[in-house]
Design a protein around this motif. Structure first.
Motif, PDB file in Angstrom:
ATOM      1  N   MET A  97       0.721  -1.318   0.119  1.00  0.00           N
ATOM      2  CA  MET A  97      -0.002   0.086  -0.205  1.00  0.00           C
ATOM      3  C   MET A  97       0.872   1.233   0.048  1.00  0.00           C
ATOM      4  SD  MET A  97      -3.118   0.918   0.004  1.00  0.00           S
ATOM      5  CE  MET A  97      -4.393   1.379   0.398  1.00  0.00           C
ATOM      6  N   ARG A  98       1.965   1.252   0.682  1.00  0.00           N
ATOM      7  CA  ARG A  98       2.951   2.570   0.950  1.00  0.00           C
ATOM      8  C   ARG A  98       3.499   2.705  -0.532  1.00  0.00           C
ATOM      9  NH1 ARG A  98       6.243   2.324   6.184  1.00  0.00           N
ATOM     10  NH2 ARG A  98       4.907   3.434   7.676  1.00  0.00           N
ATOM     11  N   LEU A  99       3.862   1.534  -1.265  1.00  0.00           N
ATOM     12  CA  LEU A  99       4.555   1.633  -2.441  1.00  0.00           C
ATOM     13  C   LEU A  99       3.555   2.282  -3.474  1.00  0.00           C
ATOM     14  CD1 LEU A  99       7.059   0.941  -4.021  1.00  0.00           C
ATOM     15  CD2 LEU A  99       6.365  -1.122  -4.397  1.00  0.00           C
ATOM     16  N   ALA A 100       2.446   1.800  -3.455  1.00  0.00           N
ATOM     17  CA  ALA A 100       1.577   2.291  -4.540  1.00  0.00           C
ATOM     18  C   ALA A 100       1.291   3.995  -4.389  1.00  0.00           C
ATOM     19  CB  ALA A 100       0.089   1.500  -4.360  1.00  0.00           C
ATOM     20  N   LYS A 101       1.061   4.345  -3.057  1.00  0.00           N
ATOM     21  CA  LYS A 101       0.989   5.857  -2.721  1.00  0.00           C
ATOM     22  C   LYS A 101       2.357   6.453  -3.021  1.00  0.00           C
ATOM     23  CE  LYS A 101      -2.012   5.901   1.343  1.00  0.00           C
ATOM     24  NZ  LYS A 101      -2.406   6.311   2.538  1.00  0.00           N
ATOM     25  N   PHE A 102       3.446   5.926  -2.781  1.00  0.00           N
ATOM     26  CA  PHE A 102       4.544   6.551  -3.278  1.00  0.00           C
ATOM     27  C   PHE A 102       4.852   6.532  -4.748  1.00  0.00           C
ATOM     28  CE2 PHE A 102       9.293   6.126  -4.921  1.00  0.00           C
ATOM     29  CZ  PHE A 102       9.662   7.296  -4.013  1.00  0.00           C
TER      30      PHE A 102
END
Length: 70
Positions: A1-6
């Protein structure tokens, strides 16, 4: 999820940077040309005004002293 936001934020940043570069290129190609055209028109008007107000003088012919022969 964090990677997608980044990655989403990185993508938006890259698109924004691309748009800014594109706008700069547009300014360099057309914006400066418009500014230069206005400046040249102003100089042309100033030169025409200078020519209208200038007086013409005809130089008189003068004779030079004869060179002495040795």
């Amino acid at each position: 999820m964090r990677l997608a936001k980044f990655l989403g934020a990185l993508g938006r940043s890259m698109i924004t940077a691309g748009v800014l570069v594109l706008l700069f290129v547009v300014y360099q190609l057309w914006g400066t040309g418009l500014h230069e055209a206005r400046a040249q028109h102003s100089l042309s008007d100033e030169f025409a005004q200078l020519l209208r107000t200038a007086t013409t003088t005809i130089p008189t012919t003068t004779t030079l002293p004869a060179a002495s022969k040795s």
